[in-house]
Enzyme design. Structure first.
Site, PDB file in Angstrom:
ATOM      1  N   PHE A   6       0.878  -1.173   0.000  1.00  0.00           N
ATOM      2  CA  PHE A   6       0.000   0.000   0.000  1.00  0.00           C
ATOM      3  C   PHE A   6       0.911   1.218   0.000  1.00  0.00           C
ATOM      4  CE2 PHE A   6      -4.111   2.065   1.397  1.00  0.00           C
ATOM      5  CZ  PHE A   6      -3.620   3.361   1.418  1.00  0.00           C
ATOM      6  N   GLU A   7       0.943   1.904  -1.114  1.00  0.00           N
ATOM      7  CA  GLU A   7       1.661   3.171  -1.152  1.00  0.00           C
ATOM      8  C   GLU A   7       0.978   4.087  -2.159  1.00  0.00           C
ATOM      9  OE1 GLU A   7       5.760   2.631  -2.274  1.00  0.00           O
ATOM     10  OE2 GLU A   7       5.271   2.033  -4.316  1.00  0.00           O
ATOM     11  N   ILE A   8       0.958   5.349  -1.836  1.00  0.00           N
ATOM     12  CA  ILE A   8       0.432   6.379  -2.725  1.00  0.00           C
ATOM     13  C   ILE A   8       1.569   7.354  -2.965  1.00  0.00           C
ATOM     14  CG2 ILE A   8      -1.305   8.172  -3.040  1.00  0.00           C
ATOM     15  CD1 ILE A   8      -3.091   6.623  -1.101  1.00  0.00           C
TER      16      ILE A   8
END
Length: 425
Positions: A312-314
């Protein structure tokens, strides 16, 4: 005399009937008491339920009038021609998934979860990458699941495959050694290709050229809570370059020489790329104890092993496209550690962000509940969990945030986290 006897007989009958009626009435009353109590409880809980739900009416109903995509999941019981209102304004961003054809069911589960919790309200594009062509079933199923546009790209062989300068003998020896040590994915060739691709090539794919931001999604993950905002908008408005939800320690056996390569890079690089006064270098290099119950994990180098979990990375694609990031990646890549060891994209991204970005350009999305086996994170605030309809328990053992293997407290202290920890003696 006869009349008196008849009268007494009638009185006795009347008394008997009266007593019998009283007994029956009492029995019925006693039987009805639990029911009456139940009615009272039902009424009480109904009233309390309405009080709680009405408190969050604005949150529950905020998306009732959204315009939705006709060809896909509408998540709305009303006919589309009855919906009114204006779409949420989208940022220049895409949801990004690196996935294989056989992972379709896991991809659909992740998509459904993220659509339900977030994207149904924005209809962001979905971008799918694969090192082999996507089959028709995958394309049809994911297109039907998405609320926004879907697009598919084949990764060029030169971006995915092992480079020709890797020594095949040393590589095979490394695979065998790590397999003997039972290191996770230690004997996998494709996993190494994936880690190198995610470290230095995903942002170079032409299909991503039009976008400024990406949200990385993996198969078989779950989003526990409604998103209270558009994270892409938060990133742009607050000048954030990298966002995460989970941070933890890396397995040192997979990266024995990574920090040595980083130190060599620091000695050779131009100082303009790195500002030690404003970056989050302490997050990856500080070994100080934090509290009585949160120590440190042993490390054989100057790297404390803390990293952001990149499933999970933005992120801001322009950060990864920058010369300073590409220089950093290419220097590490030249060491061969993605193949001779098993360097992951998570420590590479984390060290790069901690070195090359200002600490306040990195954001922890602590309001977002998320699960990727075997760990998850859940908002700690009770009323926030109610408001966002979370399906998680912040005290569950799977919640990594307050676990000893979490680096969240390290981020609070040495990143842009909790003020009181920065000044705690």
């Amino acid at each position: 005399m006869q009349i008196c006897k008849v009268f007494l007989t009638q009185v006795k009958k009347l008394l008997f009937v009266s007593l019998l009626f009283c007994l029956i009435a009492q029995t019925c009353w006693l039987a009805l008491v639990p029911y009456q109590r139940q009615l009272s409880l039902d009424s009480y809980f109904f009233r309390r339920s309405r009080e709680v739900s009405s408190r969050y009416d604005f949150t529950r109903r905020r998306h009732m009038n959204q315009t939705l995509k006709l060809s896909s999941n509408t998540y709305n019981d009303e006919p589309l021609n009855k919906t009114k209102g204006i779409k949420n304004q989208r940022e220049n961003a895409t949801l990004l998934m690196l996935v294989r054809n056989w992972e379709l069911s896991g991809a659909l589960r992740s998509m459904r979860s993220l659509e339900d919790r977030f994207n149904k309200n924005y209809q962001y594009d979905w971008t799918f990458l694969n090192d082999v062509p996507f089959d028709q079933e995958f394309i049809e199923a994911t297109t039907a699941m998405a609320s926004g546009r879907t697009q598919y790209a084949l990764i060029p062989a030169e971006d995915w495959n092992r480079p020709s300068w890797i020594n095949e003998t040393l590589f095979e020896e490394a695979l065998q050694l790590m397999e003997e040590k039972n290191i996770l994915y230690g004997g996998s060739k494709s996993y190494r290709n994936m880690c190198r691709f995610n470290s230095g090539f995903f942002f170079r794919q032409k299909i991503l050229d039009p976008y400024d931001f990406y949200f990385r999604v993996e198969p078989d993950v779950e989003y526990f809570c409604d998103f209270p905002y558009d994270p892409f908008k938060v990133m742009r408005q607050n000048n954030k370059k990298y966002g995460f939800v989970i941070t933890m320690y890396e397995y040192e056996d997979t990266i024995p020489s990574l920090w040595e390569a980083v130190e060599e890079y620091l000695e050779e690089t131009e100082s303009a790329d790195i500002d030690m006064e404003s970056n989050a270098f302490g997050f990856v290099s500080n070994f100080d104890f934090i509290g009585k119950s949160f120590g440190v994990i042993d490390s054989n180098s100057g790297y404390n092993l803390c990293h952001f979990w990149t499933n999970f990375e933005i992120g801001d694609l322009n950060f990864f496209r920058s010369e300073k990031y590409i220089r950093f990646f290419e220097y590490l890549d030249s060491k061969g550690g993605f193949y001779y060891e098993r360097w992951g994209d998570a420590p590479v991204h984390s060290i790069a962000a901690s070195l090359l970005l200002k600490k306040d350009e990195i954001i922890h999305f602590d309001e977002l509940g998320y699960k990727h086996m075997p760990f998850g994170t859940c908002p700690s605030a009770y009323y926030l969990r109610l408001q966002q309809r979370c399906l998680c328990d912040s005290n569950h053992p799977d919640n990594i945030d307050l676990n000893v293997i979490s680096c969240l407290r390290r981020w609070w202290k040495d990143g842009s986290g909790k003020y009181f920890l920065k000044h705690d003696s």
